[in-house]
Design an enzyme around this catalytic site. Sequence first.
Site, PDB file in Angstrom:
ATOM      1  N   SER A 243       0.815  -1.211   0.000  1.00 56.65           N
ATOM      2  CA  SER A 243       0.000   0.000   0.000  1.00 56.65           C
ATOM      3  C   SER A 243       0.855   1.270   0.000  1.00 56.65           C
ATOM      4  O   SER A 243       1.545   1.551  -0.967  1.00 56.65           O
ATOM      5  CB  SER A 243      -0.962  -0.036   1.189  1.00 56.65           C
ATOM      6  OG  SER A 243      -1.929   0.976   1.108  1.00 56.65           O
TER       7      SER A 243
ATOM      8  N   ASP B   4      10.164   5.765  -9.962  1.00 54.38           N
ATOM      9  CA  ASP B   4       9.755   6.391 -11.229  1.00 54.38           C
ATOM     10  C   ASP B   4      10.435   7.738 -11.434  1.00 54.38           C
ATOM     11  O   ASP B   4      10.759   8.120 -12.568  1.00 54.38           O
ATOM     12  CB  ASP B   4       8.236   6.564 -11.264  1.00 54.38           C
ATOM     13  CG  ASP B   4       7.513   5.300 -11.708  1.00 54.38           C
ATOM     14  OD1 ASP B   4       8.202   4.283 -11.944  1.00 54.38           O
ATOM     15  OD2 ASP B   4       6.277   5.323 -11.812  1.00 54.38           O
TER      16      ASP B   4
ATOM     17  N   LYS C  43      -0.708  -4.216  -3.172  1.00 59.53           N
ATOM     18  CA  LYS C  43      -2.001  -3.724  -2.694  1.00 59.53           C
ATOM     19  C   LYS C  43      -2.122  -2.252  -3.080  1.00 59.53           C
ATOM     20  O   LYS C  43      -1.642  -1.369  -2.377  1.00 59.53           O
ATOM     21  CB  LYS C  43      -2.095  -3.912  -1.178  1.00 59.53           C
ATOM     22  CG  LYS C  43      -3.523  -3.875  -0.619  1.00 59.53           C
ATOM     23  CD  LYS C  43      -4.020  -2.478  -0.413  1.00 59.53           C
ATOM     24  CE  LYS C  43      -5.394  -2.459   0.239  1.00 59.53           C
ATOM     25  NZ  LYS C  43      -5.944  -1.089   0.350  1.00 59.53           N
TER      26      LYS C  43
END
Length: 431
Positions: free
Chosen positions: A288, A299, A313
């Site tokens: 999460s 990224d 998740k």
Amino acid sequence: MNRLLLTSTIALFLSQSAFSKEEIAQPEQTRFESLSKLTKVIGTVEKYYVDDIKLQEIVDKALKGLMQELDAHSSYLDKKASKEMNIQTKGEFGGLGITVGMRDGALTVISPIDDTPAFKAGVKSGDIILKINELSTIGITLDEAVNLMRGEPKTDITITVVRKGELKPLEIKMKRDIIKIQSVFAKKIENEDVIYLRVSSFDNKVTEDLEKIINENKNAKGFILDLRNNPGGLLNQAIGVVDLFVDKGVIVSQKGRAEEDEEKFEASSFNTKSKLPLVVLVNEGSASASEIVSGSLQDHKRAIVIGEKTFGKGSVQAVLPIENDRSENIKLTIAKYYLPSGRTIQATGVTPDVIVHSGKVTQNEDDKFKIKEADLKKHLEGELEKVDEVKKEEKILSDETKKVITGEDLLEDNQLNTSLAILKSLIIMNK
């Protein structure tokens, strides 16, 4: 509550919900027939079921079944479950200190929380829970499982788990305790100008605490952010942590069913506190919010992510009241998280830039240098000894009174040792 009232209530609930254009255009007759079918089934159960079961109980069971069929994270919270949820959000409750989720229909350990009964007993990320005491977990919901594991402090509980690499299920006995979570602490690494940052969960002070640590260590040359076995927490804290290290661009976005439901969260240079080299540690217990932080930093090419693939998740749940006094609620999946590159976390997780398995650093020559998960596993008869070794290994990172990580400690943690080596390379390149 009679059947006429039930039909009216359902119709009112549906009429107040948000529908797409196609749903609005659907003939009212079809919707009425669907509601009529539901009412008939409930009426038939009430009339012919072998046991005398009240209408309200039938409706509750229907609601639980409906939410369970949607996905593993949606659920109906009756009065008791809603009350227990409120207790949990206060951050102190009687239990094991274990975060679970559904993976391929099986009740799976996402991660044990640092310094809790589950952590000390040797529960591991990826363990599949077969039984809680003598009750099988087949067909159990997440909320039911959590409720079974909670209880009065100092009471005994046994969970039976299947663990990768073990030939037989393992019984793990422990005592419930009050779970108090210390989410953030920092340590210096001996003889290095590097700060180790441990975040065990994302509660409402994580960003504030990390910012304070960064400001207190002006002479640091780099940071290791450890998110292993971190089951997640508050979205705003995940965003805040990324914002400490990233000065522009999208941190994460969430998208619901409709295009207009998309919401983007962007970094601000005002909040950025460090541009020093950074590595992030993750494993299959990172979920999460942990995946948002590690994936977003990856990224943005702001950090090297090291360890093992994360849990996966990446969905957003909202608790929506169905009673005015909020005594009963539904927890409903309303959106999914997307990283800056557009990739989703849900069911895929974050793959580290450098895959490193857990275990000790082997210094011996020849094949002994190769590190495999199986090397750390012993026969089932040695399970207690192995648990003691695991506790000794993990205590290095969880002992808050120990302010320095030594070279000897690094040899006990292959992932951390590799992270330090990579960070030192980044520091040299950053000069």
